[in-house]
Design an enzyme around this catalytic site. Structure first.
Site, short mmCIF file in Angstrom:
data_model
loop_
_atom_site.label_atom_id
_atom_site.label_comp_id
_atom_site.label_asym_id
_atom_site.label_seq_id
_atom_site.Cartn_x
_atom_site.Cartn_y
_atom_site.Cartn_z
N ALA A 21 0.84 -1.22 0.00
CA ALA A 21 0.00 0.00 0.00
C ALA A 21 0.86 1.25 0.00
O ALA A 21 0.53 2.26 0.62
CB ALA A 21 -0.93 -0.02 1.21
N GLY A 22 2.00 1.16 -0.68
CA GLY A 22 2.88 2.33 -0.79
C GLY A 22 2.34 3.31 -1.81
O GLY A 22 1.13 3.39 -2.03
N VAL A 24 2.63 3.53 -5.23
CA VAL A 24 1.94 2.99 -6.40
C VAL A 24 0.63 2.31 -5.96
O VAL A 24 -0.43 2.53 -6.54
CB VAL A 24 2.83 1.98 -7.17
CG1 VAL A 24 2.06 1.38 -8.34
CG2 VAL A 24 4.10 2.66 -7.68
N ASP A 44 -0.75 -4.26 3.40
CA ASP A 44 0.67 -3.92 3.58
C ASP A 44 1.19 -4.62 4.83
O ASP A 44 0.44 -5.02 5.71
CB ASP A 44 0.84 -2.41 3.71
CG ASP A 44 2.26 -1.96 3.32
OD1 ASP A 44 2.45 -1.51 2.18
OD2 ASP A 44 3.17 -2.08 4.18
N ARG A 93 13.35 2.27 -6.08
CA ARG A 93 14.76 2.66 -6.29
C ARG A 93 15.12 3.93 -5.55
O ARG A 93 14.30 4.80 -5.34
CB ARG A 93 14.98 2.92 -7.79
CG ARG A 93 15.17 1.67 -8.54
CD ARG A 93 15.73 1.97 -9.90
NE ARG A 93 14.74 2.56 -10.80
CZ ARG A 93 15.05 3.03 -12.00
NH1 ARG A 93 16.28 3.01 -12.42
NH2 ARG A 93 14.11 3.52 -12.78
N THR A 130 6.07 -4.79 -9.02
CA THR A 130 7.34 -4.61 -8.32
C THR A 130 8.54 -4.81 -9.26
O THR A 130 8.54 -5.71 -10.10
CB THR A 130 7.43 -5.63 -7.16
OG1 THR A 130 6.25 -5.51 -6.36
CG2 THR A 130 8.67 -5.41 -6.30
N HIS A 186 11.62 -4.10 -18.75
CA HIS A 186 11.43 -2.78 -18.15
C HIS A 186 12.78 -2.34 -17.60
O HIS A 186 13.13 -2.62 -16.47
CB HIS A 186 10.39 -2.88 -17.04
CG HIS A 186 10.04 -1.57 -16.41
ND1 HIS A 186 9.70 -0.47 -17.15
CD2 HIS A 186 9.97 -1.20 -15.12
CE1 HIS A 186 9.43 0.53 -16.33
NE2 HIS A 186 9.59 0.11 -15.08
O1 TXD Z 1 6.62 0.04 -14.28
C1 TXD Z 1 6.71 -0.52 -13.21
N1 TXD Z 1 6.52 -1.83 -13.13
C2 TXD Z 1 7.02 0.22 -12.00
C3 TXD Z 1 7.49 -0.51 -10.84
C4 TXD Z 1 6.74 1.61 -11.87
C5 TXD Z 1 6.87 2.24 -10.66
C6 TXD Z 1 7.29 1.56 -9.46
N2 TXD Z 1 7.82 0.26 -9.69
C7 TXD Z 1 8.15 -0.58 -8.54
O2 TXD Z 1 6.98 -0.83 -7.76
C8 TXD Z 1 9.13 0.03 -7.56
O3 TXD Z 1 10.45 -0.06 -8.03
C9 TXD Z 1 8.87 -0.86 -6.34
O4 TXD Z 1 9.56 -2.08 -6.49
C10 TXD Z 1 7.36 -1.10 -6.39
C11 TXD Z 1 6.55 -0.22 -5.44
O5 TXD Z 1 6.89 1.13 -5.64
P1 TXD Z 1 6.34 2.25 -4.63
O6 TXD Z 1 6.84 3.54 -5.14
O7 TXD Z 1 4.89 2.06 -4.39
O8 TXD Z 1 7.13 1.87 -3.31
P2 TXD Z 1 6.72 2.18 -1.79
O9 TXD Z 1 5.95 3.46 -1.71
O10 TXD Z 1 7.95 2.03 -0.97
O11 TXD Z 1 5.69 1.01 -1.46
C12 TXD Z 1 6.08 -0.32 -1.30
C13 TXD Z 1 5.22 -0.89 -0.20
C14 TXD Z 1 5.52 -0.25 1.17
O12 TXD Z 1 4.33 0.30 1.73
C15 TXD Z 1 6.01 -1.44 2.00
O13 TXD Z 1 5.64 -1.37 3.39
C16 TXD Z 1 5.32 -2.59 1.29
O14 TXD Z 1 5.45 -2.29 -0.08
N3 TXD Z 1 5.91 -3.89 1.60
C17 TXD Z 1 5.17 -5.00 1.79
N4 TXD Z 1 3.84 -5.19 1.74
C18 TXD Z 1 3.40 -6.44 1.97
N5 TXD Z 1 4.22 -7.49 2.26
C19 TXD Z 1 5.56 -7.32 2.31
N6 TXD Z 1 6.36 -8.36 2.60
C20 TXD Z 1 6.09 -6.03 2.07
N7 TXD Z 1 7.34 -5.51 2.05
C21 TXD Z 1 7.23 -4.21 1.76
#
Ligand code: TXD
Length: 323
Positions: A21-22, A24, A44, A93, A130, A186
């Site tokens: 629930a970050g 994206v 999350d 990243r 991800t 990608h």
């Molecule tokens: O084109 C594409 N595919 C992409 C991919 C475009 C943009 C972002 N892209 C990738 O998506 C980025 O490189 C990351 O690997 C993911 C998520 O990006 P976001 O910007 O949303 O990252 P956040 O804001 O850090 O959110 C990630 C969330 C965060 O709330 C963590 O607490 C949660 O993931 N998280 C988990 N949730 C459930 N279960 C587990 N184990 C877990 N670990 C982390």
């Protein structure tokens, strides 16, 4: 006073569960609910965070004029019976990092999330978001054991939207009139198909010179990093959420849109046992068809190089997961 019936009709609305629930994930929840596509479950690992986001989104419903349910949770049982599961869990990243630097951490997170989610929604269609995207989609495909039509990755729609944006900016035309397709992995080795890009049917090769097109292609390849460098605190999320919502919409509304989607290839484009972005028709069954385009030698070579880098990273990820 509103009386309720003794035998309530069971209304089963489509449910989309978003793991992570970050930025994206939460923006996608907003898009899905506000487009009235489905009820949303936001999950999350951080306690309280998805619950707070869900409440915030619920409080906007009266203003945004929709009535979708939005639930925040830390428990996979709440995702049961989802039509679609989107995996965005993992780290984004930081400046200077490539998508592949995320491999180690995100491989474990995505495999675990995919296993938990499929256990509660065995009939769902999965969309992985991800990074590194193609590798994570491959790992999730393996972890769930799903047929390839029901598991895919989102990247091509975003990369194509970036290419279309840069073309529209360069020409000063309406972005919606620009259509382009970006195939491949990608990452820096993505394959933007310039000769298929048009402005309302007019090929961009008629409108822009080769050097300008090459500059726009390079900016597209670097599109994610450009935003990471500017923001310094995470990456893009508005356009990624929009791109994912278009895939969700095409599946839930059975629109059969032809979109570039990361899918498991079994011989198409001369590639085997690899996940990479190619044009797919997306409908209620998931991937309903793969279009095997006729590519030039240069494009085919670029796709093969792209696939080779995904293959190397799949091998690395599998070594990491075996430890
Ligand atoms: O084109 C594409 N595919 C992409 C991919 C475009 C943009 C972002 N892209 C990738 O998506 C980025 O490189 C990351 O690997 C993911 C998520 O990006 P976001 O910007 O949303 O990252 P956040 O804001 O850090 O959110 C990630 C969330 C965060 O709330 C963590 O607490 C949660 O993931 N998280 C988990 N949730 C459930 N279960 C587990 N184990 C877990 N670990 C982390």
């Amino acid at each position: 006073m509103i009386s309720s019936s003794d035998s309530p009709i069971l209304c089963r609305l489509p449910r989309v569960s978003i793991i992570g629930a970050g930025r994206v994930g939460s923006t996608l929840a907003q898009r899905v609910a506000e487009k009235n596509l489905a009820d949303v479950v936001l999950l999350d690992i951080v306690e309280g965070m998805p619950q707070g986001l869900a409440l915030d989104l619920l409080e906007a419903r009266g203003i945004e004029l929709h009535n979708r349910q939005i639930v925040g949770t830390n428990n996979y049982a709440d995702t049961s019976g989802s039509q679609i599961v989107v995996i965005t869990a993992g780290l984004p990243r930081k400046p200077g990092m490539s998508r592949d630097d995320l491999l180690k951490t995100n491989a474990k997170i995505v495999v675990e999330a995919a296993k938990q989610a499929i256990a509660h929604s065995p009939n769902a269609i999965f969309i992985v978001v991800t990074n590194p995207l193609d590798v994570m989609t491959y790992l999730a495909w393996q972890a769930t054991g799903l047929p390839r039509d029901r598991i895919m990755g989102m990247a091509g729609v975003l990369d194509s939207a970036r290419f279309e944006t840069f073309i529209a900016l360069e020409l000063g035309v309406l972005p919606a009139d620009v259509k382009a397709m970006v195939l491949g992995s990608h990452g820096d080795l993505m394959v933007p198909l310039s000769r298929y890009a048009t402005v309302n049917g007019v090929p961009i090769t008629e409108l822009l010179d080769t050097a300008t097109i090459e500059r726009l292609v390079e900016r597209t390849r670097n599109g994610g990093a450009e935003i990471v460098e500017l923001m310094q605190t995470g990456g893009a999320f508005f356009a990624p959420a929009s791109a994912t919502s278009v895939m969700v919409e095409s599946i839930l509304l059975n629109q059969s849109r032809l979109l570039p989607v990361a899918t498991y290839l079994q011989g198409e484009y001369g590639l085997e046992d690899i996940v990479i972005g190619v044009p797919c028709r997306l409908g209620c069954g998931g991937i309903e068809g793969i279009v095997d385009l006729h590519l030039t030698d240069g494009e085919r070579e670029a796709l093969q190089t792209s696939a080779q880098s995904v293959r190397n990273n799949i091998d690395r990820a599998q070594e990491i997961l075996a430890i």
